[in-house]
Design a protein around this motif. Structure first.
Motif, PDB file in Angstrom:
ATOM      1  N   TYR A  49       0.841  -1.208   0.000  1.00 11.72           N
ATOM      2  CA  TYR A  49       0.000   0.000   0.000  1.00 11.72           C
ATOM      3  C   TYR A  49       0.874   1.254   0.000  1.00 11.72           C
ATOM      4  O   TYR A  49       0.621   2.202  -0.746  1.00 11.72           O
ATOM      5  CB  TYR A  49      -0.917  -0.007   1.223  1.00 11.72           C
ATOM      6  N   ALA A  50       1.913   1.242   0.827  1.00 17.86           N
ATOM      7  CA  ALA A  50       2.811   2.404   0.895  1.00 17.86           C
ATOM      8  C   ALA A  50       3.565   2.604  -0.416  1.00 17.86           C
ATOM      9  O   ALA A  50       3.796   3.739  -0.854  1.00 17.86           O
ATOM     10  CB  ALA A  50       3.794   2.236   2.050  1.00 17.86           C
ATOM     11  N   LEU A  66       4.471  11.729   2.781  1.00 28.61           N
ATOM     12  CA  LEU A  66       5.932  11.796   2.733  1.00 28.61           C
ATOM     13  C   LEU A  66       6.327  13.264   2.655  1.00 28.61           C
ATOM     14  O   LEU A  66       5.998  13.952   1.690  1.00 28.61           O
ATOM     15  CB  LEU A  66       6.464  11.029   1.521  1.00 28.61           C
ATOM     16  N   GLY A  67       6.975  13.734   3.723  1.00 31.48           N
ATOM     17  CA  GLY A  67       7.306  15.155   3.776  1.00 31.48           C
ATOM     18  C   GLY A  67       6.063  16.029   3.775  1.00 31.48           C
ATOM     19  O   GLY A  67       6.075  17.140   3.250  1.00 31.48           O
ATOM     20  N   GLY A  68       4.983  15.504   4.344  1.00 33.58           N
ATOM     21  CA  GLY A  68       3.730  16.261   4.416  1.00 33.58           C
ATOM     22  C   GLY A  68       2.865  16.146   3.183  1.00 33.58           C
ATOM     23  O   GLY A  68       1.712  16.580   3.193  1.00 33.58           O
ATOM     24  N   GLN A  69       3.378  15.550   2.109  1.00 35.71           N
ATOM     25  CA  GLN A  69       2.610  15.400   0.874  1.00 35.71           C
ATOM     26  C   GLN A  69       1.908  14.059   0.857  1.00 35.71           C
ATOM     27  O   GLN A  69       2.522  13.024   1.130  1.00 35.71           O
ATOM     28  CB  GLN A  69       3.520  15.518  -0.360  1.00 35.71           C
ATOM     29  N   ASP A  70       0.614  14.069   0.516  1.00 37.73           N
ATOM     30  CA  ASP A  70      -0.138  12.824   0.395  1.00 37.73           C
ATOM     31  C   ASP A  70       0.278  12.129  -0.907  1.00 37.73           C
ATOM     32  O   ASP A  70       0.038  12.639  -2.000  1.00 37.73           O
ATOM     33  CB  ASP A  70      -1.638  13.131   0.377  1.00 37.73           C
ATOM     34  N   ILE A  71       0.923  10.959  -0.768  1.00 40.19           N
ATOM     35  CA  ILE A  71       1.390  10.232  -1.963  1.00 40.19           C
ATOM     36  C   ILE A  71       0.489   9.040  -2.289  1.00 40.19           C
ATOM     37  O   ILE A  71       0.775   8.278  -3.214  1.00 40.19           O
ATOM     38  CB  ILE A  71       2.849   9.749  -1.800  1.00 40.19           C
ATOM     39  N   GLY A  80       8.749   8.382  -4.822  1.00 35.47           N
ATOM     40  CA  GLY A  80      10.044   8.685  -4.204  1.00 35.47           C
ATOM     41  C   GLY A  80      10.456   7.693  -3.152  1.00 35.47           C
ATOM     42  O   GLY A  80      11.205   8.020  -2.223  1.00 35.47           O
ATOM     43  N   ILE A  81       9.973   6.450  -3.286  1.00 40.01           N
ATOM     44  CA  ILE A  81      10.242   5.418  -2.282  1.00 40.01           C
ATOM     45  C   ILE A  81      11.146   4.344  -2.870  1.00 40.01           C
ATOM     46  O   ILE A  81      10.934   3.878  -3.987  1.00 40.01           O
ATOM     47  CB  ILE A  81       8.914   4.801  -1.791  1.00 40.01           C
ATOM     48  N   GLY A  82      12.169   3.955  -2.104  1.00 41.95           N
ATOM     49  CA  GLY A  82      13.057   2.870  -2.504  1.00 41.95           C
ATOM     50  C   GLY A  82      12.696   1.595  -1.769  1.00 41.95           C
ATOM     51  O   GLY A  82      12.149   1.645  -0.661  1.00 41.95           O
ATOM     52  N   LEU A  83      12.978   0.454  -2.395  1.00 43.53           N
ATOM     53  CA  LEU A  83      12.611  -0.834  -1.800  1.00 43.53           C
ATOM     54  C   LEU A  83      13.787  -1.790  -1.757  1.00 43.53           C
ATOM     55  O   LEU A  83      14.576  -1.857  -2.697  1.00 43.53           O
ATOM     56  CB  LEU A  83      11.487  -1.478  -2.615  1.00 43.53           C
TER      57      LEU A  83
END
Length: 209
Positions: A49-50, A66-71, A80-83
């Motif tokens: 989900y994230a 993320l940083g206050g922004q709803d992603i 902007g997410i790494g896995l």
């Protein structure tokens, strides 16, 4: 620029009408939130989900910030997410250096020098031309971690990344991974069933039943 935090705001995930998990949490820059639980408890579902690839069979609500922004509504590639996964997932058709170059943003100047520095940084200087298949499991995991860091994510999701390593290697890799994430000020979510992972992560822990 202030490093972003990762927040889960009233996240609720269900399958066929049955609640799997509910989460309200904030992960500060450089911290790791560990979500523990047995198979089927919803750990990987939360991660999906994230990350933006939750299967349509699940019903989900709530915000990932993320940083206050709803992603939550953004496509996976724009979050902007790494896995990091259980398997290093290195590209078999690329050399070790090629795998690292792949992680670098397109506009990065002097990629070759960046790659050489990165290899030296993880104790693999001179390994650039090697086929990833010739590396040990621990070496492959180091390359996967560095490829992730070179891609400059704003947050990181960890899906039991140590579970397939030898017991002797696990503690060493945990120290390396969590240390690098702290140094990079990255908020991270770790899902695992291993209490040793949670202990070495050192942050807050949520246990799913």
């Amino acid at each position: 620029m202030t490093a972003p935090s990762l927040e889960f705001n009233r996240v609720h995930i269900a399958l066929h009408g049955r609640t799997l998990l509910e989460l309200d949490a904030r992960v500060a820059p450089g911290e790791v939130l560990t979500v523990m639980g047995p198979s089927g408890s919803g750990k990987s579902t939360l991660l999906a989900y994230a990350a933006g690839f939750l299967a349509p069979a699940f019903q989900a609500s709530g915000q990932v910030l993320l940083g206050g922004q709803d992603i939550t509504t953004l496509p996976a590639e724009r979050r902007g997410i790494g896995l990091l996964f259980q398997d290093p997932l290195l590209f078999p058709h690329l050399s070790v250096a090629g795998n690292l170059r792949f992680g670098l943003p397109r506009a990065t100047p002097d990629k070759a020098a960046r790659v050489e520095t990165a290899l030296a940084d993880i104790g693999l200087a001179g390994f650039g031309a090697r086929d990833p298949a010739t590396l040990s499991g621990g070496q492959q995991s180091r390359v996967a971690l560095m490829r992730l860091l070179l891609s400059a994510p704003k947050a990181v999701l960890l899906d039991e990344p140590f579970s397939k390593l030898d017991t002797a290697l696990r503690h060493e890799m945990r120290q390396l991974v969590f240390g690098r994430l702290r140094d990079a000020d990255l908020p991270s979510l770790l899902v695992t069933h291993d209490s040793e992972d949670a202990r070495d992560a050192g942050g807050q822990m949520i246990e799913l039943s």
